[in-house]
Design an enzyme around this catalytic site. Structure first.
Site, PDB file in Angstrom:
ATOM      1  CD  GLU A  28     -17.935 -11.468   1.656  1.00 58.20           C
ATOM      2  OE1 GLU A  28     -17.490 -12.291   0.826  1.00 58.20           O
ATOM      3  OE2 GLU A  28     -19.109 -11.473   2.043  1.00 58.20           O
ATOM      4  CE  LYS A  31      -7.699  -0.161   8.319  1.00 51.95           C
ATOM      5  NZ  LYS A  31      -7.009   0.650   7.295  1.00 51.95           N
TER       6      LYS A  31
HETATM    7  P1  TAP Z   1      -5.541  -6.481   3.306  1.00 49.95           P
HETATM    8  O1  TAP Z   1      -4.108  -6.219   3.302  1.00 49.95           O
HETATM    9  O2  TAP Z   1      -6.053  -7.690   3.973  1.00 49.95           O
HETATM   10  O3  TAP Z   1      -6.221  -5.165   3.909  1.00 49.95           O
HETATM   11  C1  TAP Z   1      -7.604  -5.040   4.065  1.00 49.95           C
HETATM   12  C2  TAP Z   1      -7.888  -4.090   5.198  1.00 49.95           C
HETATM   13  O4  TAP Z   1      -7.477  -4.666   6.431  1.00 49.95           O
HETATM   14  C3  TAP Z   1      -7.149  -2.757   5.088  1.00 49.95           C
HETATM   15  O5  TAP Z   1      -7.997  -1.737   5.529  1.00 49.95           O
HETATM   16  C4  TAP Z   1      -5.994  -2.978   6.034  1.00 49.95           C
HETATM   17  O6  TAP Z   1      -5.399  -1.805   6.513  1.00 49.95           O
HETATM   18  C5  TAP Z   1      -6.651  -3.761   7.133  1.00 49.95           C
HETATM   19  N1  TAP Z   1      -5.731  -4.479   8.024  1.00 49.95           N
HETATM   20  C6  TAP Z   1      -4.430  -4.826   7.801  1.00 49.95           C
HETATM   21  N2  TAP Z   1      -3.928  -5.462   8.884  1.00 49.95           N
HETATM   22  C7  TAP Z   1      -4.911  -5.516   9.804  1.00 49.95           C
HETATM   23  C8  TAP Z   1      -5.002  -6.056  11.129  1.00 49.95           C
HETATM   24  N3  TAP Z   1      -3.979  -6.666  11.725  1.00 49.95           N
HETATM   25  N4  TAP Z   1      -6.161  -5.936  11.787  1.00 49.95           N
HETATM   26  C9  TAP Z   1      -7.221  -5.337  11.211  1.00 49.95           C
HETATM   27  N5  TAP Z   1      -7.192  -4.808   9.979  1.00 49.95           N
HETATM   28  C10 TAP Z   1      -6.053  -4.895   9.271  1.00 49.95           C
HETATM   29  O7  TAP Z   1      -6.137  -6.567   1.849  1.00 49.95           O
HETATM   30  P2  TAP Z   1      -5.930  -5.540   0.681  1.00 49.95           P
HETATM   31  O8  TAP Z   1      -4.525  -5.665   0.235  1.00 49.95           O
HETATM   32  O9  TAP Z   1      -6.438  -4.213   1.051  1.00 49.95           O
HETATM   33  O10 TAP Z   1      -6.928  -6.089  -0.422  1.00 49.95           O
HETATM   34  C11 TAP Z   1      -6.588  -7.105  -1.266  1.00 49.95           C
HETATM   35  C12 TAP Z   1      -7.214  -8.411  -0.820  1.00 49.95           C
HETATM   36  O11 TAP Z   1      -8.594  -8.241  -0.544  1.00 49.95           O
HETATM   37  C13 TAP Z   1      -7.171  -9.469  -1.876  1.00 49.95           C
HETATM   38  O12 TAP Z   1      -6.763 -10.690  -1.334  1.00 49.95           O
HETATM   39  C14 TAP Z   1      -8.601  -9.573  -2.374  1.00 49.95           C
HETATM   40  O13 TAP Z   1      -8.972 -10.780  -2.918  1.00 49.95           O
HETATM   41  C15 TAP Z   1      -9.359  -9.263  -1.166  1.00 49.95           C
HETATM   42  N6  TAP Z   1     -10.669  -8.762  -1.518  1.00 49.95           N
HETATM   43  C16 TAP Z   1     -11.708  -9.589  -1.302  1.00 49.95           C
HETATM   44  C17 TAP Z   1     -12.963  -9.183  -1.627  1.00 49.95           C
HETATM   45  C18 TAP Z   1     -14.078 -10.102  -1.370  1.00 49.95           C
HETATM   46  S1  TAP Z   1     -15.539  -9.512  -1.504  1.00 49.95           S
HETATM   47  N7  TAP Z   1     -13.902 -11.321  -1.017  1.00 49.95           N
HETATM   48  C19 TAP Z   1     -13.187  -7.919  -2.167  1.00 49.95           C
HETATM   49  C20 TAP Z   1     -12.110  -7.098  -2.372  1.00 49.95           C
HETATM   50  C21 TAP Z   1     -10.841  -7.541  -2.025  1.00 49.95           C
HETATM   51  P3  TAP Z   1      -4.195  -1.088   5.691  1.00 49.95           P
HETATM   52  O14 TAP Z   1      -4.866  -0.208   4.743  1.00 49.95           O
HETATM   53  O15 TAP Z   1      -3.381  -0.342   6.659  1.00 49.95           O
HETATM   54  O16 TAP Z   1      -3.410  -2.188   5.030  1.00 49.95           O
END
Ligand code: TAP
Length: 516
Positions: free
Chosen positions: A287, A212
């Site tokens: 991650e 996803k």
């Molecule tokens: P999230 O809001 O955590 O979303 C990540 C993914 O999880 C999205 O596909 C999201 O879907 C999904 N998701 C949301 N709620 C969920 C649930 N209850 N169950 C399962 N999946 C769910 O993060 P983001 O805003 O996309 O990304 C930013 C964050 O990612 C930052 O904190 C950043 O540091 C972190 N990040 C970390 C890394 C590494 S390698 N550590 C790399 C990149 C980013 P939706 O699209 O519908 O929200």
């Protein structure tokens, strides 16, 4: 945009088969783009079970690119069922490891052939500057597939001398087996690269997968699915379900037949996933967020520390999980460092991400831009000095000025929380106080990455030893590589992407004991 029907040829079993699907046709970046917009299940692009869709937006002007299918729990169930059949009954489960590798190399070659189209899609969907998308978002994705394709036929167990049941003899050997159906959930900052980092290791190990992508950036994952079908991956091996985290992601985390879930995203969602995964005690790797410290000593190469400090914060408009979230500068060079950083920022060109001379594109989506403006407001309210930027750029689209805060105190909100945007937070430390600055650098719940600039080798190694982070950069920053393991400590999660270690995340070890 117009709707068209696409037919591409798919390599299968030495022959070629026609693969037909619906796509949106549009033009951007002086090229034709054909974009699949439906769920990809069992090698077919299909509508969501209830017909729902959502719009995906170009952050450079907030125009709608196209509508994309919004998956349901039923769609997840069907994709998992197909992935399960592909694993247990299909040709994938029986394929020789070397042939699996060949197929992954073929997919990497197709990604390479389509890299301009993929980079354009990534740019218009996520706001990444095209030149960066080509090199990093897409370039590193291709490298990742090639790197793991090479691992397929090099996955080996051990022979272990155990105690013999005398007079008989015993031998134990281990086999490293794929886990089965894996789930992967990715964020929006590097949409295709996060897919590649996890999926390449997952496929190399011999698993099947349901992925996803983030709802705001679905397009390169769907284009990737088209290329995977074209490369000849059998039905059910790769499935892509676009849609929301609360429905699709949640259904995946709870699914009994998904035995492993790889997740990149925020720490709060990571915590939810950890709880949901207990439904079937699935193996997980997380991650998560970061607030990575970068320590700059007064004996550094100043020009390099300025350039890489800026790259550490402003790379990919700050939407970078290993972004240098806090910069600690030794007092005697602090003012010069700040002045030179601001000079450097003034040279950055902000504008249309497809323009080859632009350095800084729009933030990924509107809610994110708003959260960055709120972050700046809180920083100012709590007394940090706003030394540069801080506002939305006065032009259409979701552009944020590269921003610098100084005098950031350890208990400030902006010293503790990740911004995930182009916001530099600088604090001073007393000359010579290495122990003190290390303590402050480690005083965070995160532990993803870190950096140090000094020409003194012993100081650099002492910081590298003492810092609690999964990655330490010495006299460089953002230098990730497909062969080097990547992942965090503490609440930045656990498990590694990339490198040999990533394979372990997608395999299980079986010990076989023989008596003879
Ligand atoms: P999230 O809001 O955590 O979303 C990540 C993914 O999880 C999205 O596909 C999201 O879907 C999904 N998701 C949301 N709620 C969920 C649930 N209850 N169950 C399962 N999946 C769910 O993060 P983001 O805003 O996309 O990304 C930013 C964050 O990612 C930052 O904190 C950043 O540091 C972190 N990040 C970390 C890394 C590494 S390698 N550590 C790399 C990149 C980013 P939706 O699209 O519908 O929200």
């Amino acid at each position: 945009a117009e709707f068209i029907q696409m037919a591409v040829f798919q390599s299968r079993g030495g022959g070629k088969k026609e693969f037909i699907f619906d796509a949106v046709h549009t033009q951007s970046n002086n090229m034709d783009l054909t974009i699949p917009y439906q769920l990809f299940i069992n090698n077919e692009f299909v509508d969501a079970s209830n017909g729902d869709t959502f719009e995906t937006i170009n952050p450079a002007d907030e125009s709608v690119i196209c509508k994309v299918s919004k998956g349901t729990k039923d769609d997840v169930n069907r994709a998992v069922q197909c992935a399960k059949e592909a694993f247990y009954d299909g040709e994938w489960g029986k394929m020789n490891a070397r042939d699996r590798g060949t197929m992954m190399f073929r997919l990497a070659d197709l990604m390479d052939e389509h890299k301009e189209e993929l980079a354009t899609l990534e740019s218009i969907d996520s706001g990444a500057v095209y030149t960066l998308a080509l090199k990093t978002h897409i370039g590193m994705s291709i490298d990742t597939f090639r790197y793991f394709a090479g691992w397929c036929d090099k996955i080996q167990g051990k022979t272990i001398p155990i105690n013999n049941a005398r007079p008989n003899k015993n031998l134990t050997y281990t086999k490293r087996e794929p886990i089965g159906v894996c789930g992967i959930i990715t964020p929006w900052n590097y949409p295709l690269m996060m897919l590649a980092w996890k999926m390449a290791a997952c496929l190399a190990a011999g698993n099947t997968v349901v992925l996803k992508p983030a709802q705001v950036t679905p397009l390169t994952s769907l284009k990737f699915a088209e290329l995977a079908a074209k490369a000849g991956f059998p039905p059910g091996v790769i499935n892509i379900i676009t849609g929301s985290g609360s429905v699709v992601g949640q259904a995946m985390a709870e699914h009994i037949d998904i035995r492993k879930l790889g997740f990149t995203g925020s720490t709060p969602v990571g915590r939810t996933i950890m709880a949901s995964s207990s439904a079937n005690v699935k193996k997980i790797s997380l991650e998560l967020g970061g607030k990575s410290p970068l320590i700059i000593f007064n004996d550094c190469d100043m020009a390099k520390a300025v350039r890489m400090g800026c790259g550490g914060v402003f790379f990919n408009k700050g939407e970078n999980c290993i972004a240098a979230g806090r910069i600690f500068v030794e007092e005697s060079i602090h003012d010069e460092y700040v002045a030179r950083v601001i000079e450097e920022i003034k040279k950055m060109k902000i504008g249309d991400p497809l323009d080859r001379s632009v350095d800084h594109g729009p933030q990924n989506h509107r809610a994110h831009l708003q959260s960055l403006l709120d972050y700046v407001r809180v920083g100012v309210e709590q007394g940090a000095t706003l030394a540069y930027g801080g506002k939305q750029v006065d032009r259409p689209g979701l552009f944020m000025e590269p921003t610098v805060f100084t005098d950031v105190e350890d208990n400030n909100f902006i010293a503790i929380e990740e911004s995930f945007g182009p916001i530099m937070c600088i604090s001073k430390f007393q000359d010579g106080d290495m122990e003190g600055v290390l303590r402050r650098a480690n005083n965070t719940e995160y532990g993803l990455a870190s950096g140090v600039f000094t020409e003194n080798l012993s100081k650099a190694l002492r910081v590298a030893d003492g810092i609690e982070a999964g990655t330490v950069f010495v006299n460089t920053y953002n230098k990730t590589d497909v062969a080097s393991p990547f992942g965090g400590f503490k609440q930045s999660g656990f498990g590694k992407d990339l490198g040999e270690e990533a394979l372990n995340e997608y395999m299980k070890t079986k010990a076989v004991t023989v008596e003879y």
